[in-house]
Design a protein around this motif. Sequence first.
Motif, PDB file in Angstrom:
ATOM      1  N   HIS A   1     -16.132   3.708 -12.693  1.00 34.74           N
ATOM      2  CA  HIS A   1     -16.810   2.462 -13.044  1.00 34.74           C
ATOM      3  C   HIS A   1     -17.501   1.866 -11.817  1.00 34.74           C
ATOM      4  N   PHE A   2     -16.792   1.854 -10.680  1.00 35.03           N
ATOM      5  CA  PHE A   2     -17.372   1.292  -9.467  1.00 35.03           C
ATOM      6  C   PHE A   2     -18.541   2.130  -8.967  1.00 35.03           C
ATOM      7  N   ILE A   3     -18.444   3.450  -9.089  1.00 34.35           N
ATOM      8  CA  ILE A   3     -19.552   4.321  -8.682  1.00 34.35           C
ATOM      9  C   ILE A   3     -20.765   4.062  -9.568  1.00 34.35           C
ATOM     10  N   TYR A   4     -20.539   3.926 -10.859  1.00 32.36           N
ATOM     11  CA  TYR A   4     -21.632   3.651 -11.792  1.00 32.36           C
ATOM     12  C   TYR A   4     -22.300   2.313 -11.466  1.00 32.36           C
ATOM     13  N   LEU A   5     -21.497   1.275 -11.248  1.00 32.29           N
ATOM     14  CA  LEU A   5     -22.056  -0.033 -10.932  1.00 32.29           C
ATOM     15  C   LEU A   5     -22.803  -0.019  -9.606  1.00 32.29           C
ATOM     16  N   ALA A   6     -22.281   0.710  -8.623  1.00 27.13           N
ATOM     17  CA  ALA A   6     -22.958   0.812  -7.331  1.00 27.13           C
ATOM     18  C   ALA A   6     -24.294   1.542  -7.480  1.00 27.13           C
ATOM     19  N   ALA A   7     -24.330   2.586  -8.307  1.00 29.39           N
ATOM     20  CA  ALA A   7     -25.575   3.322  -8.530  1.00 29.39           C
ATOM     21  C   ALA A   7     -26.605   2.442  -9.236  1.00 29.39           C
ATOM     22  N   ILE A   8     -26.182   1.662 -10.199  1.00 30.05           N
ATOM     23  CA  ILE A   8     -27.092   0.749 -10.895  1.00 30.05           C
ATOM     24  C   ILE A   8     -27.616  -0.305  -9.927  1.00 30.05           C
ATOM     25  N   ALA A   9     -26.743  -0.839  -9.077  1.00 29.37           N
ATOM     26  CA  ALA A   9     -27.167  -1.843  -8.096  1.00 29.37           C
ATOM     27  C   ALA A   9     -28.166  -1.245  -7.108  1.00 29.37           C
TER      28      ALA A   9
ATOM     29  N   ALA B   1     -30.156   1.344  -7.576  1.00 29.98           N
ATOM     30  CA  ALA B   1     -31.412   1.622  -8.275  1.00 29.98           C
ATOM     31  C   ALA B   1     -32.204   0.336  -8.503  1.00 29.98           C
ATOM     32  N   THR B   2     -31.523  -0.719  -8.859  1.00 28.84           N
ATOM     33  CA  THR B   2     -32.197  -2.003  -9.062  1.00 28.84           C
ATOM     34  C   THR B   2     -32.805  -2.503  -7.755  1.00 28.84           C
ATOM     35  N   ALA B   3     -32.030  -2.412  -6.677  1.00 29.99           N
ATOM     36  CA  ALA B   3     -32.550  -2.831  -5.372  1.00 29.99           C
ATOM     37  C   ALA B   3     -33.745  -1.973  -4.969  1.00 29.99           C
ATOM     38  N   GLY B   4     -33.691  -0.690  -5.258  1.00 28.19           N
ATOM     39  CA  GLY B   4     -34.804   0.194  -4.936  1.00 28.19           C
ATOM     40  C   GLY B   4     -36.066  -0.163  -5.694  1.00 28.19           C
ATOM     41  N   TRP B   5     -35.927  -0.444  -6.973  1.00 29.41           N
ATOM     42  CA  TRP B   5     -37.101  -0.827  -7.767  1.00 29.41           C
ATOM     43  C   TRP B   5     -37.672  -2.151  -7.279  1.00 29.41           C
ATOM     44  N   LEU B   6     -36.796  -3.102  -6.975  1.00 30.31           N
ATOM     45  CA  LEU B   6     -37.284  -4.390  -6.485  1.00 30.31           C
ATOM     46  C   LEU B   6     -37.993  -4.230  -5.142  1.00 30.31           C
ATOM     47  N   TRP B   7     -37.455  -3.376  -4.281  1.00 30.87           N
ATOM     48  CA  TRP B   7     -38.093  -3.123  -2.991  1.00 30.87           C
ATOM     49  C   TRP B   7     -39.471  -2.476  -3.208  1.00 30.87           C
TER      50      TRP B   7
END
Length: 57
Positions: free
Chosen positions: A29-37, A39-45
Amino acid sequence: MSDQPFGIIVPPQAADTDPVLAQKFSTPHFIYLAAIAAATAGWLWLIARILMWSTAL
């Protein structure tokens, strides 16, 4: 208005043992949430960089 919809009677001691609240998060669960975070940061950047490049022209 009733606080017990559909006529379901829930004893008070059952309210504290909700299975949803009792769930524990595991490593996947933590790995999944970290990957989503990440990816979101990457798109925003990327969006911010594109906006900076487009306004610099």
